[in-house]
Design a protein around this motif. Structure first.
Motif, short mmCIF file in Angstrom:
data_model
loop_
_atom_site.label_atom_id
_atom_site.label_comp_id
_atom_site.label_asym_id
_atom_site.label_seq_id
_atom_site.Cartn_x
_atom_site.Cartn_y
_atom_site.Cartn_z
N ASN A 168 0.81 -1.22 0.00
CA ASN A 168 0.00 0.00 0.00
C ASN A 168 0.84 1.27 0.00
OD1 ASN A 168 -2.44 -1.74 1.58
ND2 ASN A 168 -3.04 -0.33 -0.02
N PHE B 238 2.49 3.14 -4.87
CA PHE B 238 1.10 2.72 -5.06
C PHE B 238 0.17 3.88 -4.73
CE2 PHE B 238 3.40 -1.22 -3.67
CZ PHE B 238 3.52 -1.73 -4.96
N VAL B 239 -0.27 4.56 -5.77
CA VAL B 239 -1.11 5.74 -5.59
C VAL B 239 -2.44 5.47 -6.31
CG1 VAL B 239 -1.23 8.25 -5.80
CG2 VAL B 239 1.00 7.13 -5.64
N THR B 240 -3.40 4.99 -5.57
CA THR B 240 -4.63 4.53 -6.20
C THR B 240 -5.56 5.69 -6.56
OG1 THR B 240 -5.42 4.11 -3.98
CG2 THR B 240 -4.66 2.22 -5.22
N ASP B 241 -5.37 6.83 -5.94
CA ASP B 241 -6.23 7.99 -6.23
C ASP B 241 -5.67 8.74 -7.44
OD1 ASP B 241 -8.42 9.84 -5.16
OD2 ASP B 241 -6.72 11.19 -5.43
N SER C 279 -4.19 12.23 -6.92
CA SER C 279 -2.87 12.18 -6.28
C SER C 279 -1.80 11.76 -7.28
CB SER C 279 -2.89 11.21 -5.08
OG SER C 279 -3.86 11.61 -4.16
N ALA D 267 -0.90 14.78 -9.21
CA ALA D 267 -0.07 15.65 -8.37
C ALA D 267 1.34 15.09 -8.23
CB ALA D 267 -0.72 15.80 -6.99
N GLU D 268 1.46 13.76 -8.18
CA GLU D 268 2.79 13.13 -8.06
C GLU D 268 3.70 13.52 -9.23
OE1 GLU D 268 4.78 10.76 -6.43
OE2 GLU D 268 3.62 11.10 -4.61
N SER E 51 4.25 17.49 -9.42
CA SER E 51 5.18 18.03 -8.42
C SER E 51 6.60 17.53 -8.64
CB SER E 51 4.71 17.64 -7.02
OG SER E 51 4.78 16.23 -6.87
N LEU F 108 -7.66 17.25 -0.26
CA LEU F 108 -7.48 17.69 -1.65
C LEU F 108 -6.92 19.11 -1.71
CD1 LEU F 108 -10.73 16.17 -3.22
CD2 LEU F 108 -8.39 15.35 -3.48
N VAL G 1 -3.28 18.86 -0.97
CA VAL G 1 -2.55 18.28 -2.11
C VAL G 1 -2.25 19.37 -3.14
CG1 VAL G 1 -2.82 16.79 -4.15
CG2 VAL G 1 -3.33 15.89 -1.89
N GLY H 14 1.34 20.25 -2.37
CA GLY H 14 1.89 19.19 -3.21
C GLY H 14 2.16 19.66 -4.62
N VAL H 15 1.30 20.56 -5.13
CA VAL H 15 1.43 20.98 -6.53
C VAL H 15 1.83 22.46 -6.65
CG1 VAL H 15 0.24 21.20 -8.73
CG2 VAL H 15 -0.24 19.25 -7.26
N LEU I 200 3.88 14.08 -1.26
CA LEU I 200 2.45 13.87 -1.45
C LEU I 200 1.94 12.55 -0.93
CD1 LEU I 200 2.03 15.16 -5.07
CD2 LEU I 200 0.56 15.76 -3.18
N THR I 201 2.70 11.51 -1.19
CA THR I 201 2.16 10.19 -0.89
C THR I 201 3.15 9.33 -0.12
OG1 THR I 201 3.03 9.33 -2.97
CG2 THR I 201 0.77 10.17 -3.01
N ARG J 130 -6.27 6.95 1.80
CA ARG J 130 -6.40 6.60 0.38
C ARG J 130 -5.82 7.72 -0.49
NH1 ARG J 130 -7.27 1.73 -2.03
NH2 ARG J 130 -8.41 1.91 -3.96
N ILE J 131 -6.23 8.95 -0.18
CA ILE J 131 -5.79 10.08 -1.00
C ILE J 131 -4.26 10.24 -0.95
CG2 ILE J 131 -5.88 12.62 -1.20
CD1 ILE J 131 -8.84 12.37 -0.30
N PHE J 132 -3.71 10.06 0.24
CA PHE J 132 -2.26 10.26 0.39
C PHE J 132 -1.47 8.95 0.24
CE2 PHE J 132 -4.03 13.95 2.65
CZ PHE J 132 -3.35 14.96 1.97
N ALA J 133 -2.14 7.91 -0.20
CA ALA J 133 -1.49 6.60 -0.35
C ALA J 133 -0.68 6.27 0.89
CB ALA J 133 -0.61 6.58 -1.61
#
Lengths: 510, 324
Positions: A204, A229-232, A235, A238-239, A242, B139, B142, B146-147, B154-155, B269-272
């Motif tokens: 995860n 693992f970034v399921t959203d 995000s 953004a990954e 950024s 959000l 993020v 994050g951006v 971020l994650t 979930r959002i931030f893994a």
């Protein structure tokens, strides 16, 4: 070590945060030799032959990075040498033979042998193995090893046996190591013969891989590969935006178009082996051929692709995508609302007196799935079909489909990374398959003989004939072939993979 | 009582999972699977027996600490929970701490300025914080950090490039205790955004309740007496009013803390972030029955423990309750 005071604790927290932001020196690996992928699914298990993850097409990107398949697959779906250098059946199809590649070593340095291949095949074919397609692997047995050649007895001829060796669960695992550490030990520390070795895995969170110095295909393009693992989807965008990740996939098409305009990014949008379709179940009102055909002719697939998916999709009229072996471009189901209305009128239906039915769909499982169904329901309404939409989870879809209890119409996506017609038309339309929704004897009569057809040309021609018949009867409503968006830094070069597996070996420095 | 509650939770979850749509075997059969494959998989995962027998088998094993094997992860449920729970504990504890500090400070400042126009502005701002749920904050953060101004990772929980062995899964605490402050900083940076996303709505709740309680306390006789003695407003709030006002706030914080644990599901979930919230979503999507049962039982246990802790703390802080 002395006790930490409250003041020290706070200072450490704040200082640490700042230090981590300002100190790139905390990185262990050279950024230039590390590829970071913001990946869209998690990896639940390291056994590529057992359980739900074994049949998840997306996860194959990771499995193919750590393990090797019996037979390899090129990015255009064509088969190539893998751990087997050659393979085939004897003349009367009573035996198979396979030549195992020499000089391959496992990640622990021990040699990969024909015994590993036989053990993997036998394990996959055991009823208690937990392999989701055990019955396919059990069609060949009684293997014998002679040097690097393996022979096996065909217990039940399946023409796709070797194709599956490049597809789901077709992986060679290390016999000696697996038997030594057991299933749970293998989950903790998996080894394969693939281009990268597992260095650190936090479920995860991330997977860090190091290049396999002994890889039989040569040195992999990056020293280190990280799967985050970034399921959203937000995000993941953004990954890459950024700069935290170099590559990502399956982001909304709007975001893909936006990022592609950015000077620092490049993108690939490739049609992949995944199609969107509507299952039609053989229950009223679809027992009426006029209603079925009207439902098919009323749908403007090109408009759906253009307006909802921003042009990212390929229209299909059978369950075969253009890259599949049995694709026949001459089979067309036209968008013809007038014809649809005429067909419905012949059965006593009109806009004023519509035929009523239910359509099931997921919402958010695939890009714009719910919106597509909304659009289709609108198109149907214009010709005299009044459909209620029921939104369900994908888990419910699987359960209902297996129990043959889907609504008259049900949206789904269907993957087929080997491009063989048995894996699309065959399993989706043959009544004895747990995956089919339309179950009638006329289709079975056509598909049945093709399961064991030894003449490949005849088999493919047979499936093309089935596809034409199904289109003429309106037994299924194929919609489109999905396009997979991949966005990456301009300093990279990505080779698109029609199977949809974003494998690190297909990513290079530009 | 706690045991009965947990037993009830176990029964309800077990039954619900079998009633709601979604068959784990249907989720995993490949396109080439036959009816025999499906039957074999059912037997393989122990889903082929009658429901009461399945429940008794599970319960018998659970009583000796064996919660079964995850269908998707092929590992024991207990070991999976052991790996994921510490991440959520660290996150939830950080969020709670930040929420208490932020909410407490806001309440004190608002009480101090209660006769000033700024007080209304603080109330309005607090209302905004109260209205936005944690996932919206996630959000916003993020996009902001994050951006737009990429200051924070971020994650994830730790930078994948950091290759440091850990003896426990309490990565932040272990890094601090062992003096690896750069690593601790990296982990704290990864936790910053999910922590804030969880903490901000809770901080607003704490601020509102505590401020109300402080306002009531500030007109009590003992405060008046202290004021006559010449005590400053800040001292009055911190030394006289706060102790009496903190009781109801603490009780409410306890209740809210249980929601905070629930909030980790979306925020992780959002931030893994690899905690039990993220794990729960995966387990539900895959209909991983043993894992879902283990997770729900653990959530139940956490809620019970939080409530016990809150009750004990309230009693400790309020001497009158000790003699009830």
């Amino acid at each position: 070590m002395g006790a930490i005071s409250r003041r020290q604790f706070v200072a450490v927290g704040a200082g640490g945060v700042i230090a981590s932001m300002l100190m790139p020196g905390s990185r262990v690996f050279a950024a230039g030799d590390t590829l970071t992928i913001a990946f869209n699914v998690d990896l639940p298990s390291w056994d590529p032959t057992v359980g739900a993850s074994a049949v998840n097409p997306t996860i194959q990107a990771i499995y193919r990075t750590v393990f090797d398949q019996y037979i390899g697959q090129k990015p255009n779906l064509a088969l190539e040498q893998g751990l087997l250098t050659d393979w085939g059946w004897n003349k009367d199809r009573s035996q198979v033979w396979m030549d195992v590649r020499k000089g391959v070593v496992w990640h622990d340095g021990s040699p990969m042998t024909p015994e590993d291949v036989v053990w993997s095949l036998e394990r996959a074919g055991k009823p208690d193995s937990g392999n989701p397609i055990q019955s396919l692997w059990s069609t060949v047995g009684k293997f014998k090893i002679d040097g690097n050649r393996i022979t096996g007895q065909v217990l039940s001829f399946d023409p796709t046996y070797f194709k599956w060796m490049a597809f789901l669960t077709g992986y060679v695992l290390p016999k000696t190591y697996y038997e030594k550490v057991g299933a749970q030990g293998f989950e903790r520390k998996p080894i394969g013969t693939g281009p990268y070795m597992v260095d650190e895995y936090q479920a995860n969170s991330f997977l860090r891989l190091r290049a396999n110095p002994n890889y039989w295909r040569g040195k992999p393009p990056f020293g280190t590969v990280v799967f985050k693992f970034v399921t959203d989807a937000t995000s993941r965008v953004a990954e890459v935006e950024s700069g935290s990740s170099d590559v990502t996939l399956d982001i909304p098409y709007e975001e893909y178009d936006r990022l592609r305009k950015h000077p620092g990014f490049a993108g690939e949008a490739t049609p992949i082996s995944d199609i969107g379709m509507i299952f039609i179940t053989n229950v009223p009102p679809f027992l009426d051929k006029n209603v079925r055909l009207a439902a098919c002719h009323a749908v403007d697939k090109d408009a759906i692709i253009k307006r909802l998916l921003r042009g990212y999709g390929t229209r299909i009229d059978t369950l075969e995508a253009p890259q599949y072996e049995a694709y026949d471009p001459t089979i067309k189901v036209t968008h013809d609302p007038k014809l649809a209305a005429k067909l419905l009128k012949a059965s006593g239906f009109s806009r004023e007196n519509p035929v009523k039915l239910k359509i099931q769909t997921t919402r958010g499982f695939k890009p714009k799935d719910y919106e597509m169904i909304q659009a289709i329901v609108g198109m149907w309404r214009n010709v005299g079909i009044d459909a209620d939409i029921e939104v369900y989870e994908i888990a419910k879809h699987f359960e209902l489909r297996m129990a043959h209890k889907l609504a008259p119409a049900a949206f789904y996506n269907w993957g087929n990374a080997i491009g063989d017609p048995s894996t699309s038309t065959g399993f989706a339309m043959f009544s004895k398959s747990p995956h089919s929704a339309w179950k009638t004897a006329d289709v079975d009569k056509m598909i049945g003989p093709l399961w064991g057809e030894p003449d490949e040309k005849k088999r493919i021609a047979g499936y093309k004939a089935v596809d034409r018949y199904i289109a003429e009867q309106g037994y299924v409503l194929p919609l489109l072939q999905y396009v997979q968006p991949v966005i990456y830094k301009k300093s990279l070069r990505v080779t698109p993979n029609v199977s949809g597996a974003l494998q690190p070996v297909l990513i290079h420095k530009a | 009582m706690a045991v009965i509650t947990l037993f009830g939770v176990a029964v309800v979850v077990f039954c619900l999972l079998r009633v709601v749509p979604g068959d784990p075997v249907a989720m995993m059969v490949g396109p080439a699977a036959s009816a025999a494959d499906i039957a074999a998989l059912r037997a393989h995962y122990g889903l082929d027996g009658p429901l009461p027998l399945q429940f008794l088998t599970w319960l018998k094993a659970a009583l000796v600490g064996d919660f079964g094997t995850s269908i998707t992860r092929h590992q024991s449920v207990l070991s999976i929970l052991g790996a994921y729970l510490p991440a959520t504990i660290e996150l939830a504890f950080s969020a709670l701490l930040v929420a208490i500090l932020l909410g407490g400070a806001t309440a004190v400042v608002a009480t101090l300025l209660r006769q000033h126009r700024t007080s209304a502005a603080i109330d309005a701002l607090n209302g905004v914080f109260l209205a936005l749920p944690d996932f919206i904050w996630a959000l916003i953060l993020v996009l902001a950090f994050g951006v737009a101004v990429p200051l924070l990772p971020l994650t994830g929980r730790i930078d994948p490039s950091i290759d440091v062995p850990f003896a426990t899964n309490f990565l932040l605490m272990e890094s601090i205790i062992t003096g690896r402050f750069a690593v601790a900083g990296n982990i704290a940076a990864h936790m910053a955004m999910p922590t804030l996303a969880l903490a901000l709505p809770l901080a607003a709740v704490i601020a509102r309740v505590l401020r109300q309680a402080l306002n009531e306390a500030m007109v009590q006789d003992y405060v008046l007496l202290a004021r006559i003695k010449g005590m400053s407003e800040l001292r009055l709030i911190l030394h006289e009013a706060l102790r009496n006002a903190v009781g109801p706030t603490l009780a409410l914080t306890g209740v809210q803390a249980t929601f905070l644990i629930g909030g980790t599901v979306v925020v992780e979930r959002i931030f893994a972030y690899p905690g039990i919230g993220n794990l729960a979503i995966e387990a539900v999507i895959n209909r991983d029955f043993p894992l879902i049962q283990g997770l729900v039982l653990m959530f139940g246990l956490i809620f019970i423990l939080i409530n016990i802790a809150v009750d004990l703390t309230v009693v400790a802080l309020n001497p009158r309750l000790r003699h009830v």
